[in-house]
Design a protein around this motif. Structure first.
Motif, PDB file in Angstrom:
ATOM      1  N   HIS A  54      -9.395   9.806  11.340  1.00 49.96           N
ATOM      2  CA  HIS A  54      -9.759  11.145  10.882  1.00 49.96           C
ATOM      3  C   HIS A  54      -8.831  12.187  11.505  1.00 49.96           C
ATOM      4  CE1 HIS A  54     -12.937  14.565  10.766  1.00 49.96           C
ATOM      5  NE2 HIS A  54     -12.300  14.521   9.606  1.00 49.96           N
ATOM      6  N   GLU A  55      -8.655  12.087  12.821  1.00 49.89           N
ATOM      7  CA  GLU A  55      -7.779  13.034  13.526  1.00 49.89           C
ATOM      8  C   GLU A  55      -6.340  12.963  13.014  1.00 49.89           C
ATOM      9  OE1 GLU A  55      -8.686  15.385  15.635  1.00 49.89           O
ATOM     10  OE2 GLU A  55     -10.761  14.749  15.347  1.00 49.89           O
ATOM     11  N   ALA A  56      -5.872  11.722  12.824  1.00 50.25           N
ATOM     12  CA  ALA A  56      -4.485  11.541  12.380  1.00 50.25           C
ATOM     13  C   ALA A  56      -4.252  12.159  11.001  1.00 50.25           C
ATOM     14  CB  ALA A  56      -4.137  10.052  12.357  1.00 50.25           C
ATOM     15  N   ALA A  57      -5.220  11.992  10.102  1.00 48.65           N
ATOM     16  CA  ALA A  57      -5.061  12.545   8.754  1.00 48.65           C
ATOM     17  C   ALA A  57      -5.189  14.071   8.764  1.00 48.65           C
ATOM     18  CB  ALA A  57      -6.083  11.921   7.808  1.00 48.65           C
ATOM     19  N   ILE A  84       0.850  -1.201   0.000  1.00 52.08           N
ATOM     20  CA  ILE A  84       0.000   0.000   0.000  1.00 52.08           C
ATOM     21  C   ILE A  84       0.889   1.255   0.000  1.00 52.08           C
ATOM     22  CG2 ILE A  84      -1.872   1.225   1.195  1.00 52.08           C
ATOM     23  CD1 ILE A  84      -2.725  -1.581   0.415  1.00 52.08           C
ATOM     24  N   ALA A  85       1.945   1.210   0.801  1.00 55.18           N
ATOM     25  CA  ALA A  85       2.864   2.356   0.885  1.00 55.18           C
ATOM     26  C   ALA A  85       3.468   2.662  -0.491  1.00 55.18           C
ATOM     27  CB  ALA A  85       3.968   2.063   1.895  1.00 55.18           C
ATOM     28  N   ARG A  86       3.852   1.607  -1.194  1.00 58.66           N
ATOM     29  CA  ARG A  86       4.434   1.774  -2.528  1.00 58.66           C
ATOM     30  C   ARG A  86       3.434   2.487  -3.456  1.00 58.66           C
ATOM     31  NH1 ARG A  86       3.937  -1.637  -6.772  1.00 58.66           N
ATOM     32  NH2 ARG A  86       2.958  -3.267  -5.534  1.00 58.66           N
ATOM     33  N   LEU A  87       2.166   2.100  -3.373  1.00 53.97           N
ATOM     34  CA  LEU A  87       1.152   2.721  -4.239  1.00 53.97           C
ATOM     35  C   LEU A  87       0.907   4.179  -3.846  1.00 53.97           C
ATOM     36  CD1 LEU A  87      -1.391  -0.253  -4.459  1.00 53.97           C
ATOM     37  CD2 LEU A  87       0.299   0.456  -6.164  1.00 53.97           C
ATOM     38  N   LEU A  88       0.920   4.455  -2.552  1.00 51.74           N
ATOM     39  CA  LEU A  88       0.735   5.842  -2.099  1.00 51.74           C
ATOM     40  C   LEU A  88       1.851   6.740  -2.639  1.00 51.74           C
ATOM     41  CD1 LEU A  88      -0.325   5.256   1.630  1.00 51.74           C
ATOM     42  CD2 LEU A  88      -1.713   6.378  -0.127  1.00 51.74           C
ATOM     43  N   LEU A 117      -0.008   3.536   8.206  1.00 50.46           N
ATOM     44  CA  LEU A 117       0.826   4.170   7.178  1.00 50.46           C
ATOM     45  C   LEU A 117       0.994   5.673   7.449  1.00 50.46           C
ATOM     46  CD1 LEU A 117      -0.509   2.164   4.138  1.00 50.46           C
ATOM     47  CD2 LEU A 117       1.768   2.020   5.155  1.00 50.46           C
ATOM     48  N   ILE A 118      -0.027   6.294   8.014  1.00 52.46           N
ATOM     49  CA  ILE A 118       0.115   7.702   8.421  1.00 52.46           C
ATOM     50  C   ILE A 118       1.234   7.809   9.455  1.00 52.46           C
ATOM     51  CG2 ILE A 118      -0.989   9.573   9.734  1.00 52.46           C
ATOM     52  CD1 ILE A 118      -3.646   8.793   8.407  1.00 52.46           C
ATOM     53  N   ARG A 119       1.230   6.871  10.406  1.00 52.16           N
ATOM     54  CA  ARG A 119       2.255   6.908  11.470  1.00 52.16           C
ATOM     55  C   ARG A 119       3.640   6.650  10.921  1.00 52.16           C
ATOM     56  NH1 ARG A 119      -1.888   3.914  15.503  1.00 52.16           N
ATOM     57  NH2 ARG A 119      -2.861   5.818  16.265  1.00 52.16           N
ATOM     58  N   ARG A 120       3.688   5.890   9.808  1.00 49.66           N
ATOM     59  CA  ARG A 120       4.983   5.630   9.179  1.00 49.66           C
ATOM     60  C   ARG A 120       5.466   6.811   8.337  1.00 49.66           C
ATOM     61  NH1 ARG A 120       5.322   0.082   5.838  1.00 49.66           N
ATOM     62  NH2 ARG A 120       4.405  -1.351   7.329  1.00 49.66           N
ATOM     63  N   GLY A 121       4.612   7.821   8.177  1.00 48.24           N
ATOM     64  CA  GLY A 121       5.006   8.988   7.396  1.00 48.24           C
ATOM     65  C   GLY A 121       4.691   8.887   5.917  1.00 48.24           C
ATOM     66  N   CYS A 122       3.796   7.981   5.529  1.00 47.93           N
ATOM     67  CA  CYS A 122       3.422   7.861   4.111  1.00 47.93           C
ATOM     68  C   CYS A 122       2.516   9.023   3.702  1.00 47.93           C
ATOM     69  CB  CYS A 122       2.699   6.548   3.878  1.00 47.93           C
ATOM     70  SG  CYS A 122       3.775   5.131   4.041  1.00 47.93           S
ATOM     71  N   PRO A 123       2.538   9.391   2.424  1.00 49.04           N
ATOM     72  CA  PRO A 123       1.708  10.514   1.946  1.00 49.04           C
ATOM     73  C   PRO A 123       0.242  10.117   1.792  1.00 49.04           C
ATOM     74  CG  PRO A 123       2.969   9.575   0.125  1.00 49.04           C
ATOM     75  CD  PRO A 123       3.397   8.838   1.358  1.00 49.04           C
ATOM     76  N   VAL A 124      -0.513  10.183   2.886  1.00 46.17           N
ATOM     77  CA  VAL A 124      -1.933   9.840   2.875  1.00 46.17           C
ATOM     78  C   VAL A 124      -2.757  11.118   2.717  1.00 46.17           C
ATOM     79  CG1 VAL A 124      -3.848   8.938   4.246  1.00 46.17           C
ATOM     80  CG2 VAL A 124      -1.630   7.761   4.265  1.00 46.17           C
TER      81      VAL A 124
END
Lengths: 277, 458
Positions: free
Chosen positions: B269-272, B202-206, B234-241
């Motif tokens: 929601h809060e995290a994004a 998923i990270a690769r696709l983001l 993935l948000i916590r990993r720093g991926c571009p969400v």
């Protein structure tokens, strides 16, 4: 005038990125007639949809399937689900998961004393064409290995108007310790004949999808017979030891023997999502 | 409470509100499967007549799923805005339909009363509405949302570009993405349904989607439609969400079947929001729904599938989404049997969602075992275009090779723009023009465009 008509006859605007088609089977770079699909493309789509529809509504040709299976050396039984016809089958999945009363009694009468290790059910599902085309070939690839390892095999059961869970009732009635359902998956536009394989250890009525393992997209352009047979054999062995279901993860694809086989028969084209229950 | 209608010498009795709602519902496969439909055509109209007499206030006291055992019911009751409801409090369901069709109910008024409406009130009135009513009322509702562009402005319609591939192959996805962009699609979102659910895939696709967006400065948002817990990780990993996706349903038990609850949605929601990635707004949730999802999870509590569906919109509404997509024909003929049932359900979903204040789009779609074809989809597409749908789906050639169903194509969106004059999100339209892919009205051939080299980045 003649020149104008010629121009009209080539009114399709081609797309500049048609070379990208080599990277996907998606219908890209189709060109446009105005904003719409060119005739060639609209007919090509119509043909694929027609084939998928025919696959959904096609009936399992039992005598032909029986002939194709004759060489496997197993007795054949025919059963019917509680869904009397296709229209009912499509709207009442609960009936497709249940044996008809007469099929249930016939199976009870034919049950081997002491049960057996594994029973195969061949169900039409949503594509009788898939079962007719691929189930005999998959079994041919699989049965020698099962026999070598001494598995006792029950009769082959041919089931019409069948959903996946119908196999569990068949397996329970026949006293099978392992049940394998080979069933036609919901036809996609480019795959009207995709076969699904579902494995249940200790089958009984009322199990959910979580109790089964699935191998999807078995067909020459998807997962080929030798690779599907290898995976199924791997799952059968593992499920005999640990039971089937979500906790059992298919680890076959990492094995050297699988990779060697893959090098010979080619890589899977991609399964998409399993699309029947 | 027992509801009664007398027709001539015949007395029809409906044991409670959920029975009344179910029996008043136009017949469809899922309700037949659940054994909830009216026993006769006359009983259905009798139920509709009883429903028409019911005061809207009654919906605040009789719930279809108990408050004590269902967090969606609690959300509906606890978030009800009594002040917004006050102007409608004296109406029956039948009066409510008349008011919705009247000139008094304009865009501004409809937006003002939306927080005062519960899903069951909206479901009830839709059961008294013909297809043309569903179109007319939906068309009056305006729901504008923003992230990197503006969705839902009058006279405009977005397209979700859906470049799926059965093995998530980067080149295959890039090829479909290019196809869509060249056809002027992707303003609603570029959203991939991944075949894999592994966080690394998923990270690769983001990163792939975000790379293309940045390289060409596209005013768009991207999304990989995976489970909300994976997105959170993935948000916590720093991926571009950009957008957080999740399928939602109308009961707590059905949501549990999706492996979610309201608290999890709130956390994601809060995290994004904390990433602050939106440039023109912060609507960043993307929800998908569909009639039949609660029944298929055995979690419908004897409530008809359309009412369950509208309850899912209460879940969606709580998180101020950018997009809500009813994936109407995906679930199959056990729930919506044919083109007629799919079309009716889509018009209901769109209208009910809009009345509740949601940015409703629709995946106009069918599977090969449904009694439907491209002609049914053309009809529905045209109807929803007239009804002012916020966005539709765009898949190359209408054929999703990963999910194995037929949706709408990029060509279909162009058809709707052509016949109804619908434009794209303004920011995206400007970008297409800046790339010489459009003259502001119509698409240009795009030969020689730098966008053609997009796939090299994949």
């Amino acid at each position: 005038m003649k020149q104008d008509i010629l121009r009209l006859c080539t009114a399709v605007a081609e797309d500049a990125w048609s070379a990208e088609r080599q990277h996907t089977v998606a219908r890209i770079a189709l060109g446009r007639s105005g904003v719409s699909l060119p005739t060639r493309q609209t007919l090509s789509f119509a043909l694929d949809h027609a084939r998928a529809r025919d696959a959904v509504h096609g009936e399992l040709d039992m005598p032909a399937l029986a002939r194709a299976l004759a060489g496997l050396g197993l007795p054949l039984l025919q059963v019917h689900s509680a869904a009397p016809d296709r229209a009912c089958y499509l709207q009442r999945p609960d009936l497709g998961r249940k044996l008809s009363a007469s099929s249930r009694s016939a199976l009870l009468a034919a049950a081997p004393a002491g049960g057996c290790d594994v029973v195969f059910v061949l169900g039409d599902g949503l594509s009788a064409r898939a079962v007719a085309s691929h189930a005999p070939r998959l079994l041919e690839a699989l049965l020698p290995a099962l026999r070598r390892e001494g598995w006792s095999l029950g009769p082959l059961v041919l089931a019409s108007q069948a959903r996946v869970a119908l196999g569990d009732e068949v397996g329970a009635v026949l006293g099978a310790r392992m049940l394998v359902m080979l069933i036609g998956e919901r036809p996609g536009l480019s795959s009207p004949d995709s076969l699904g394989v579902y494995l249940t250890a200790a089958p009984r009525v009322g199990l959910s999808d979580a109790a089964r393992n699935c191998i999807s997209n078995v067909r020459p352009d998807g997962l080929s017979y030798p690779l599907a047979a290898y995976k199924l054999m791997w799952l059968l062995r593992a499920a005999r030891r640990d039971g089937s279901g979500v906790a059992l993860k298919d680890g076959s694809a990492a094995e050297a023997a699988y990779l060697a086989l893959q090098a010979v028969v080619g890589v899977q084209q991609g399964a998409g999502k399993p699309v029947i229950s | 409470m027992v509801h009664v209608t007398t027709l001539g010498s015949r007395r029809y009795r409906f044991a409670d509100l959920k029975t009344l709602l179910a029996k008043a519902t136009p017949s469809r496969a899922g309700d037949r499967l659940a054994g909830l439909v009216a026993a006769s055509a006359e009983e259905r109209v009798a139920a509709q007549m009883a429903l028409a007499e019911l005061p809207l206030r009654h919906f605040l006291s009789e719930l279809v799923v108990p408050y004590e055992t269902d967090e969606v019911s609690r959300l509906i009751v606890d978030s009800h805005d009594a002040q917004a409801f006050a102007p409608l409090a004296h109406l029956t369901v039948g009066d409510f339909r008349d008011w919705l069709l009247s000139g008094q109910a304009d865009s501004v008024t409809l937006a003002a009363v939306a927080p005062g409406l519960t899903p069951e009130m909206v479901a009830a009135v839709s059961k008294l509405m013909r297809n043309q009513d569903l179109v007319l009322v939906a068309r009056k509702c305006q729901v504008v949302t923003r992230f990197r562009n503006t969705q839902g402005l009058p006279g405009r319609m977005g397209v979700r570009l859906q470049p799926n591939h059965p093995t998530d192959d980067a080149r295959g996805i890039a090829a479909a993405l290019l196809d869509g962009l060249m056809y002027g699609a992707g303003d609603a979102v570029v959203g991939i349904n991944p075949a894999s659910d592994s966080p690394d895939d998923i990270a690769r696709l983001l990163h792939l989607l975000d790379g293309v967006r940045q390289r060409y400065a596209i005013p768009m948002q991207s999304c990989v439609l995976t489970h909300v817990t994976t997105t959170l990780e993935l948000i916590r990993r720093g991926c571009p969400v950009d957008l957080v996706f999740q399928s939602v349903a109308g009961t707590e038990a059905a949501n549990a079947g999706f492996g979610i609850n309201l608290a999890m949605l709130g956390e994601a929601h809060e995290a994004a929001l904390a990433l602050g990635r939106g440039s023109v707004g912060d609507n960043l949730m993307y929800f998908e729904t569909g009639q039949g999802s609660a029944l298929s999870a055995g979690a419908h509590h004897g409530v008809d599938q359309q009412t369950c569906e509208v309850r899912a919109y209460a879940v969606a509404r709580h998180f101020r989404p950018l997009l809500v997509n009813t994936v109407v024909g995906f679930i199959g003929p056990e729930y919506l049997y044919d083109g007629r049932e799919i079309i009716r359900a889509a018009l209901e979903d769109h209208c009910c969602g809009k009345l509740l204040g949601l940015p409703m789009g629709c995946d106009i779609c069918y599977t090969n075992h449904a009694e439907a074809d491209q002609n049914d989809m053309d009809t529905l597409l045209t109807l929803l275009g007239v009804a002012g749908v916020n966005f539709i789906i765009g898949v190359p050639g209408a054929d999703d090779i990963m999910l194995g169903y037929q949706s709408t194509s990029f060509h279909d969106a162009l058809y709707l723009r052509e016949v109804l004059g619908l434009r794209r999100a303004p920011e995206f339209e400007d970008w297409l023009q800046s790339m010489a892919l459009s003259d502001g009205q119509r698409l240009l051939p795009g030969a020689g465009s730098t966008l053609l080299r997009l796939a090299e980045a994949a």
